[in-house]
Enzyme design. Structure first.
Site, PDB file in Angstrom:
ATOM      1  N   HIS A   1       0.825  -1.217   0.000  1.00 35.04           N
ATOM      2  CA  HIS A   1       0.000   0.000   0.000  1.00 35.04           C
ATOM      3  C   HIS A   1       0.856   1.262   0.000  1.00 35.04           C
ATOM      4  CE1 HIS A   1       0.189   1.120   4.376  1.00 35.04           C
ATOM      5  NE2 HIS A   1       0.316  -0.177   4.568  1.00 35.04           N
TER       6      HIS A   1
ATOM      7  N   GLU B   1      -5.309   1.503   2.283  1.00 36.16           N
ATOM      8  CA  GLU B   1      -5.140   0.358   3.176  1.00 36.16           C
ATOM      9  C   GLU B   1      -5.344   0.762   4.623  1.00 36.16           C
ATOM     10  OE1 GLU B   1      -2.829  -2.524   5.743  1.00 36.16           O
ATOM     11  OE2 GLU B   1      -2.675  -0.353   5.559  1.00 36.16           O
ATOM     12  N   GLU B   2      -4.861   1.950   4.972  1.00 35.14           N
ATOM     13  CA  GLU B   2      -4.901   2.396   6.364  1.00 35.14           C
ATOM     14  C   GLU B   2      -6.317   2.711   6.856  1.00 35.14           C
ATOM     15  OE1 GLU B   2      -2.568   2.102   8.326  1.00 35.14           O
ATOM     16  OE2 GLU B   2      -0.634   2.367   7.335  1.00 35.14           O
TER      17      GLU B   2
ATOM     18  N   ASP C   1       4.191  -6.037   3.334  1.00 37.30           N
ATOM     19  CA  ASP C   1       3.910  -4.983   4.316  1.00 37.30           C
ATOM     20  C   ASP C   1       5.014  -4.986   5.372  1.00 37.30           C
ATOM     21  OD1 ASP C   1       2.447  -3.011   5.910  1.00 37.30           O
ATOM     22  OD2 ASP C   1       0.622  -3.753   4.944  1.00 37.30           O
TER      23      ASP C   1
ATOM     24  N   HIS D   1       3.670   3.614  12.903  1.00 27.64           N
ATOM     25  CA  HIS D   1       2.707   4.718  12.963  1.00 27.64           C
ATOM     26  C   HIS D   1       3.218   5.887  13.796  1.00 27.64           C
ATOM     27  CE1 HIS D   1      -1.231   2.684  11.413  1.00 27.64           C
ATOM     28  NE2 HIS D   1      -0.159   2.363  10.697  1.00 27.64           N
TER      29      HIS D   1
END
Length: 350
Positions: free
Chosen positions: A65, A207-208, A230, A314
């Site tokens: 992504h 995707e998030e 990923d 993140h």
């Protein structure tokens, strides 16, 4: 262009979920000379295609992504301060004192501010500031700000790539621009290798916020095999080794309900054959990647996941080892080449 330069450019190119078009342009430039065809679907996924040599080839889809988490303008108060909401899984504890860029009619720099600790009550100092209480100061009045900023404009942390020691770098949005870099490395390797499979490399959107790009792109391609590329949780001192992956020791080959066991087994065999370091990542339920959507599209797709070890997920200082990205790309390429002359039904039967 080497993987480090590719990552630097992607990190510095914003791609908040729903606002990925600029990032797609950049990825297309990396892939145009090493694939046969590139297109975009209605949701904005970038789909690169490389033809195999077989008459009735297996179709394999790689998904990484290109979107990143971020913020969005929610309001401009009477004093010109910007109120925000989150896009994706933002941890508001990491936001205070960050420099940001508001992507409006033109890019505007700002800082995320709150009351000085001297002016906070003891209770306020003990708790994290809620995201609805955060403000961005851009130094303009409300009237001046409204000339450049609109409600709904995306916001990203102002962070460039940080080279650390050895082959380690830090930066924002390495989840999952590291996966995009590994997919590019795979296509570079495939230029040198005979492969019978048709390969579809998809830089997925959104995707998030729910793996939406993977849902529609898998439906459109209808692959026999789907591999999500990923990131996985990198080992730090306070985390259990059983739940993490160590930087510099190769990609994690995921095993769990979201993974076809024969694909997991083949990845391990290929890694051993080509002396590619790897680790085992356990994911008993949902892998939390594009594989979850690929697996249950149409009548079902046999899926696998390769996870690149990444620390501090993140945050704006996600940390990764460049060799892990290169080894992920190599493992993908040799896995694809190994499917030559395969009886697909026999390979994928449980």
């Amino acid at each position: 262009m080497d993987v480090k330069q590719v990552l630097k450019e992607m990190i510095e190119n914003p791609s908040v979920s729903g606002f990925e078009s600029s990032m797609a342009n950049r990825i297309e430039a990396y892939l145009k000379d090493i694939t046969d065809n590139i297109k975009r679907d209605k949701l904005g996924n970038l789909i690169a295609y490389k033809k195999g040599t077989a008459k009735n080839p297996i179709k394999i889809m790689l998904a990484a992504h290109m979107d990143e988490i971020g913020l969005m303008v929610k309001d401009i108060d009477k004093n010109g301060f910007i109120k925000v909401t989150n896009i994706g899984g933002v941890d508001q504890r990491t936001l205070l004192a960050q420099e940001v860029i508001i992507h409006g009619k033109k890019d505007l720099f700002g800082v995320i501010a709150t009351k000085a600790p001297h002016l906070q009550t003891p209770e306020e100092r003990k708790s994290a500031v809620a995201i609805e209480d955060l403000l961005i100061d851009i130094g303009l009045t409300k009237e001046e700000a409204e000339q450049f900023i609109s409600i709904g404009d995306p916001i990203t942390i102002n962070r460039q790539m940080i080279p650390l020691l050895g082959d380690t770098i830090a930066g924002k949005a390495l989840d999952d621009k590291a996966g995009i870099a590994a997919m590019i490395e795979c296509f570079r390797e495939l230029k040198k290798i005979n492969h019978q499979c048709d390969v579809f490399g998809v830089a997925t959107v959104q995707e998030e916020v729910g793996t939406r790009g993977a849902i529609v792109s898998t439906f459109g391609i209808s692959p026999h095999i789907g591999i999500a590329v990923d990131v996985g949780f990198g080992k730090t001192p306070e985390l259990s080794k059983d739940d993490t992956l160590e930087l510099g020791k190769g990609p994690g080959i995921t095993l769990g309900a979201n993974i076809h066991p024969k694909i997991h087994k083949r990845f391990k065999e290929i890694a051993k054959e080509y002396n590619i370091p790897f680790q085992i990542e356990l994911s008993p339920g949902n892998s939390g990647t594009d594989a979850q959507s690929m697996q249950i599209t149409q009548s079902g797709v046999a899926t696998g996941v390769l996870s690149i070890p990444l620390r501090y997920m993140h945050t704006s200082v996600e940390t990764i080892n460049l060799q892990d990205i290169k080894n992920t790309g190599r493992l993908l390429a040799y896995f694809i080449a190994s499917l030559d002359d395969e009886d697909l039904e026999g390979f994928l039967c449980f």
